[in-house]
Design an enzyme around this catalytic site. Structure first.
Site, short mmCIF file in Angstrom:
data_model
loop_
_atom_site.label_atom_id
_atom_site.label_comp_id
_atom_site.label_asym_id
_atom_site.label_seq_id
_atom_site.Cartn_x
_atom_site.Cartn_y
_atom_site.Cartn_z
N PHE A 123 1.14 -1.20 -0.03
CA PHE A 123 0.04 0.10 0.19
C PHE A 123 0.74 1.31 -0.07
CE2 PHE A 123 -2.15 3.34 2.68
CZ PHE A 123 -3.46 3.20 2.34
N GLY A 124 0.67 2.11 -0.94
CA GLY A 124 1.75 3.15 -0.97
C GLY A 124 0.77 4.38 -0.92
N LEU A 125 0.82 5.06 0.22
CA LEU A 125 0.13 6.53 0.45
C LEU A 125 1.13 7.31 0.70
CD1 LEU A 125 -2.66 7.82 0.80
CD2 LEU A 125 -2.68 7.15 3.00
N ALA A 130 4.55 14.06 2.90
CA ALA A 130 3.23 13.87 3.33
C ALA A 130 3.06 12.67 3.99
CB ALA A 130 2.27 14.45 2.39
N SER A 132 0.77 12.05 7.61
CA SER A 132 -0.59 12.44 8.27
C SER A 132 -1.34 13.05 7.21
CB SER A 132 -0.41 13.03 9.50
OG SER A 132 0.52 12.44 10.58
N GLN A 340 13.26 -2.85 31.19
CA GLN A 340 13.50 -2.42 32.67
C GLN A 340 13.84 -3.83 33.50
OE1 GLN A 340 14.06 1.06 32.82
NE2 GLN A 340 14.61 0.71 35.01
N GLY A 343 16.94 -5.24 33.26
CA GLY A 343 18.02 -4.70 33.60
C GLY A 343 19.02 -4.43 32.58
N GLU A 367 0.05 4.25 10.19
CA GLU A 367 -1.42 3.76 10.12
C GLU A 367 -2.08 4.75 11.05
OE1 GLU A 367 -3.09 0.51 8.85
OE2 GLU A 367 -1.14 -0.51 8.58
N GLU A 371 -1.13 10.70 17.79
CA GLU A 371 -1.62 12.13 17.75
C GLU A 371 -3.04 12.10 16.99
OE1 GLU A 371 1.58 11.80 17.46
OE2 GLU A 371 1.75 12.02 19.59
C1 LIG Z 1 8.19 1.22 9.64
C2 LIG Z 1 7.11 1.99 9.01
C3 LIG Z 1 6.77 1.32 7.76
C4 LIG Z 1 5.59 1.99 7.29
N1 LIG Z 1 4.86 1.53 6.29
C5 LIG Z 1 4.01 2.27 5.24
C6 LIG Z 1 3.42 1.62 4.27
O1 LIG Z 1 3.24 0.46 3.78
N2 LIG Z 1 2.72 2.56 3.50
C7 LIG Z 1 2.44 3.67 3.84
O2 LIG Z 1 1.75 4.69 2.88
N3 LIG Z 1 2.99 4.43 4.64
C8 LIG Z 1 3.98 3.82 5.58
N4 LIG Z 1 4.64 4.37 6.64
C9 LIG Z 1 4.38 5.70 6.79
C10 LIG Z 1 3.70 6.19 7.98
O3 LIG Z 1 2.28 5.89 7.66
C11 LIG Z 1 4.01 7.64 8.36
O4 LIG Z 1 5.00 7.60 8.75
C12 LIG Z 1 2.77 8.26 9.25
O5 LIG Z 1 1.43 8.37 8.57
C13 LIG Z 1 3.10 9.60 9.53
O6 LIG Z 1 3.51 10.62 8.63
P1 LIG Z 1 4.58 11.30 8.63
O7 LIG Z 1 5.79 10.46 9.03
O8 LIG Z 1 4.92 12.24 7.26
O9 LIG Z 1 4.80 12.35 9.95
P2 LIG Z 1 4.28 13.57 10.15
O10 LIG Z 1 2.79 13.65 9.58
O11 LIG Z 1 4.96 14.69 9.45
O12 LIG Z 1 3.78 13.87 11.47
C14 LIG Z 1 4.96 14.17 12.17
C15 LIG Z 1 4.74 14.60 13.48
O13 LIG Z 1 3.59 15.50 13.68
C16 LIG Z 1 2.31 15.02 14.13
N5 LIG Z 1 1.25 15.69 13.58
C17 LIG Z 1 1.08 15.79 12.27
N6 LIG Z 1 -0.05 16.25 12.02
C18 LIG Z 1 -0.81 16.65 13.05
C19 LIG Z 1 -1.99 17.17 13.75
N7 LIG Z 1 -2.84 17.59 12.75
N8 LIG Z 1 -2.10 17.31 14.92
C20 LIG Z 1 -1.33 17.02 15.77
N9 LIG Z 1 -0.35 16.23 15.48
C21 LIG Z 1 0.30 16.11 14.12
C22 LIG Z 1 2.36 13.69 14.16
O14 LIG Z 1 1.70 13.03 14.94
C23 LIG Z 1 3.72 13.48 14.27
O15 LIG Z 1 4.01 13.00 15.69
C24 LIG Z 1 5.30 3.62 7.30
C25 LIG Z 1 6.29 4.09 8.36
C26 LIG Z 1 7.01 3.32 8.94
C27 LIG Z 1 7.97 4.21 10.17
#
Ligand SMILES: Cc1cc2nc3c(=O)[nH]c(=O)nc-3n(C[C@H](O)[C@H](O)[C@H](O)COP(=O)(O)OP(=O)(O)OC[C@H]3O[C@@H](n4cnc5c(N)ncnc54)[C@H](O)[C@@H]3O)c2cc1C
Length: 404
Positions: A123-125, A130, A132, A340, A343, A367, A371
């Site tokens: 799944f590629g979103l 970008a 969240s 923890q 140890g 996913e 937050e």
């Molecule tokens: C190991 C791993 C596997 C993954 N696999 C997939 C995958 O298969 N397919 C896929 O599509 N993605 C995948 N992802 C990506 C993942 O879904 C995103 O990293 C996630 O959605 C968060 O987006 P970001 O990293 O851009 O963080 P950001 O959106 O930039 O957020 C950074 C911080 O800001 C906070 N934040 C952002 N907006 C708000 C708001 N409106 N209010 C409060 N806080 C906010 C967030 O909670 C976070 O703490 C994967 C990530 C990891 C680490």
């Protein structure tokens, strides 16, 4: 709600548990240390029926219910998070979206081989800029006759360098992109072999090291019109639908990780002695183990409620979000306390809890971050968020239920 397991559930649980203990657990420390994804795991998961677990038999799957998907996710993550991630992206996010939104032709071409495990899907979103903020993605799909030309890059994608098929979300309406109107997003079924597709692995990742996480690029990649999943403009809804399924597997998986922390901690607490007694006799150590147990039980009930709703065809966006949020945050707490309890030994790869500690954090991010789920839950309570019916729903489970 009936939370008792059927004979079929118990057999599945036992089969996955025994396979994990026999085939994966003895090697997982080395795979993790060497940052190595073992592709031999995939055909083994296929032969257990896991890759098409909830897909009906007519589409090549095992035809099990949604509780089975949760049970398998829990057992897999008990061994290692990388195994459960395969279930999340392949069986949860991709296959169940195809099952609900795909045309008959798409199901024949993609769902059948995926359910049989001859093709792997993800799944590629997310994109470099970008995660969240789904509306902030930059990938575009320009219509050209009966085809779309996709250009963009997806980042942090599980199995990016392994999968054959990808569910990709892109802007197909560039005016709506400017306005950030999500009805301009479309979902596409993309194959690795399409011209213009390339992928790579992220090398600097520090958790889920036995799993593959990477990026893929689409450079003027042509996608036939019949590979639009759903209708043009339904991409955002499909992405959110997919996440309802993926989050469920993440919740159940995190529950398995909490159980792994609990079991490792209980074992160690009875082996290690301090101040003349086994450390299990110290009340503050007991408190950590008790919290792991309560977090395990609560997390399990929460994912099971979401699974029960899926079985009966009830909307479960709210319940899956709560289960995912609670279980992943609790898994971070459990893993921290498992280290923890151990140890200094917990600070070494000689024991598995350090790996649990590194692995749990990813699920607090992907996913829907912690937050994002907190905001969703508050918005439900405040009445700012109401789930409207979608055009396509997850088919309820219609098979029989026989208790042992
Ligand atoms: C190991 C791993 C596997 C993954 N696999 C997939 C995958 O298969 N397919 C896929 O599509 N993605 C995948 N992802 C990506 C993942 O879904 C995103 O990293 C996630 O959605 C968060 O987006 P970001 O990293 O851009 O963080 P950001 O959106 O930039 O957020 C950074 C911080 O800001 C906070 N934040 C952002 N907006 C708000 C708001 N409106 N209010 C409060 N806080 C906010 C967030 O909670 C976070 O703490 C994967 C990530 C990891 C680490």
């Amino acid at each position: 709600m009936d939370f008792s397991l059927t004979d079929e559930h118990r057999l599945l649980e036992q089969a996955v548990r025994e396979w994990g203990a026999r085939e994966v657990a003895p090697h997982i420390k080395d795979l993790d240390r060497e940052h190595r994804f073992d592709p031999r795991i995939l055909p083994q998961m296929a032969s257990l029926g896991l890759l098409g677990i909830c897909v009906p038999a007519e589409y090549g799957g095992a035809g099990m219910d949604y509780i089975s998907l949760g049970l398998a996710s829990e057992e897999l993550e008990y061994v290692d998070t990388s195994l459960r991630v395969i279930m999340s992206v392949h069986a949860g996010l991709n296959c169940l979206s195809l099952l609900a939104w795909g045309t008959e032709d798409q199901k024949r071409r993609y769902l059948v081989p995926q359910a049989q495990g001859t093709q792997i899907a993800t799944f590629g979103l997310t994109e470099p800029a970008a995660g969240s903020d789904v509306r902030g993605i930059q990938t575009v799909a320009v219509k050209n006759g009966d085809r779309y030309v996709l250009t963009g890059e997806k980042m942090w994608i599980s199995l990016a360098d392994v999968a054959d098929n990808f569910l990709v979300v892109a802007w197909s309406d560039l005016e709506k992109k400017k306005l950030r109107d999500p009805s301009g997003l479309t979902a596409f079924l993309v194959e690795r072999k399409f011209k213009g597709f390339s992928s790579g692995t992220l090398k600097e990742k520090w958790g889920i090291l036995a799993g593959n996480t990477g990026f893929f690029k689409m450079d003027e990649m042509e996608v036939p019109g019949e590979n639009v999943l759903g209708r043009p403009g339904e991409g955002f809804k499909i992405a959110m639908f997919a996440l309802d399924q993926g989050r469920y597997t993440v919740a159940a998986g995190a529950t398995g990780l909490i159980r792994a922390c609990r079991d490792a901690s209980a074992k160690y607490a009875k082996e290690r002695r301090a101040f003349g007694v086994e450390i299990a006799q110290h009340q503050l150590v007991k408190a950590m183990i008790a919290e792991m147990e309560s977090d395990y039980q609560v997390s399990r009930l929460l994912w099971m409620r979401a699974g029960w709703l899926k079985n009966v065809g009830g909307r479960n966006t709210r319940e899956a979000s709560l289960a995912k949020w609670y279980a992943t945050v609790a898994s971070e707490r459990a893993a921290g306390n498992a280290v923890q309890v151990h140890g200094a030994n917990g600070y070494s790869d000689d024991y598995p809890v350090g790996r649990f500690y590194r692995n749990c954090k990813g699920a607090v991010i992907y996913e829907g971050t912690r937050e994002v789920h907190a905001l969703m839950q508050a918005d439900y309570v405040l009445g700012f968020r109401v789930d409207r019916p979608t055009r396509c729903e997850l088919p309820p489970f219609t098979g029989g239920r026989e208790h042992g």
